[in-house]
Write an enzyme that holds these catalytic residues in place. Sequence first.
Site, short mmCIF file in Angstrom:
data_model
loop_
_atom_site.label_atom_id
_atom_site.label_comp_id
_atom_site.label_asym_id
_atom_site.label_seq_id
_atom_site.Cartn_x
_atom_site.Cartn_y
_atom_site.Cartn_z
N CYS A 283 -2.94 0.33 10.03
CA CYS A 283 -3.89 -0.69 9.54
C CYS A 283 -4.85 -1.16 10.60
O CYS A 283 -5.95 -1.63 10.29
CB CYS A 283 -3.16 -1.95 9.09
N HIS B 281 0.83 -1.21 0.00
CA HIS B 281 0.00 0.00 0.00
C HIS B 281 0.87 1.26 0.00
O HIS B 281 2.04 1.22 0.39
CB HIS B 281 -0.85 0.04 1.28
N1 GLY Z 1 -2.39 -8.98 5.17
C1 GLY Z 1 -2.91 -7.73 4.85
C2 GLY Z 1 -3.40 -7.70 3.45
O1 GLY Z 1 -2.77 -8.31 2.62
O2 GLY Z 1 -4.40 -7.12 3.11
#
Ligand code: GLY
Length: 284
Positions: free
Chosen positions: A273, A172
């Site tokens: 997150c 991300h």
């Molecule tokens: N493990 C977090 C994701 O890949 O969305």
Amino acid sequence: MAQKSASRFGVYTHAIVRAIPESLCLEALRIENESMVDLTRARQHHDRYVEVLKNQLGLSVVELSTEESLPDAPFVEDIAVVCEGTALITRPGAPSRRKEIDAVKKALQDLQLNVVEMTDENATLDGGDVLFTGREFFVGLSKRTNQRGAEILADTFKDYAVSTVPVYDYLHLKSFCSMAGPNLIAIGSSEAAQKALKTMQQMSDHRYDKLTVPDDAAANCVYVNIPGKGHVLLHRAPEELPESVKVFEKLKEHMLIPVANLELSKVDGCLTCCSLLINKSPDL
Ligand code: GLY
């Protein structure tokens, strides 16, 4: 409108978090498959994170229950983008994560936010790709987020400019950056991180300060502005990323709270997150 938000940047009243299922260890999505997640330690780290949100930051924390069929569900940030009174429910790029939406949507509705859904089947968006600076949004175009997802975000939050930033090699956009203060972008030192920062600087008509840390993972930190206490920064623990912590320690106006996250980082989980931060202040 954007100026009002900039001056209240980082003020939150609520957080949504989600507990860690056992299935995370073997079934959570991950870019690299090298190290085993220690479930006990992952849960200890997550408990401490939630404890900080509640007791040190004074937030009302909504804790969603775990579901073994949703191994990535603790990463609630990916499931919604909340700005002022509106929550955009995303359409996560990984189809295996789309069932995470139900519980998060209900929690946001229960908080009486204006909940908007991304129904376009051509769109994908993970909240981990969305950097809100208080003035504008940057959206990472990654394997999880596409142009249509960014367009729907722009339609939802019309008061703010939205610029897109290509993200290569990382999960991300916020795998290597985050806001560390009202005008301060924390950024990793890798070539990819620096290139993305340059793109953001070129796209913006505002000049942000930057805080460059040696480790990309450390650049993902959680900034909160607590009325009466001021700037607070949750950052990775010194036993995990010591060189980057030395950089955070130079911030003289921030109260620093180190938080361990090594186990969740093995499945690409960052500090941002693990929560959805929400401001339900009456003056918004
Ligand atoms: N493990 C977090 C994701 O890949 O969305």
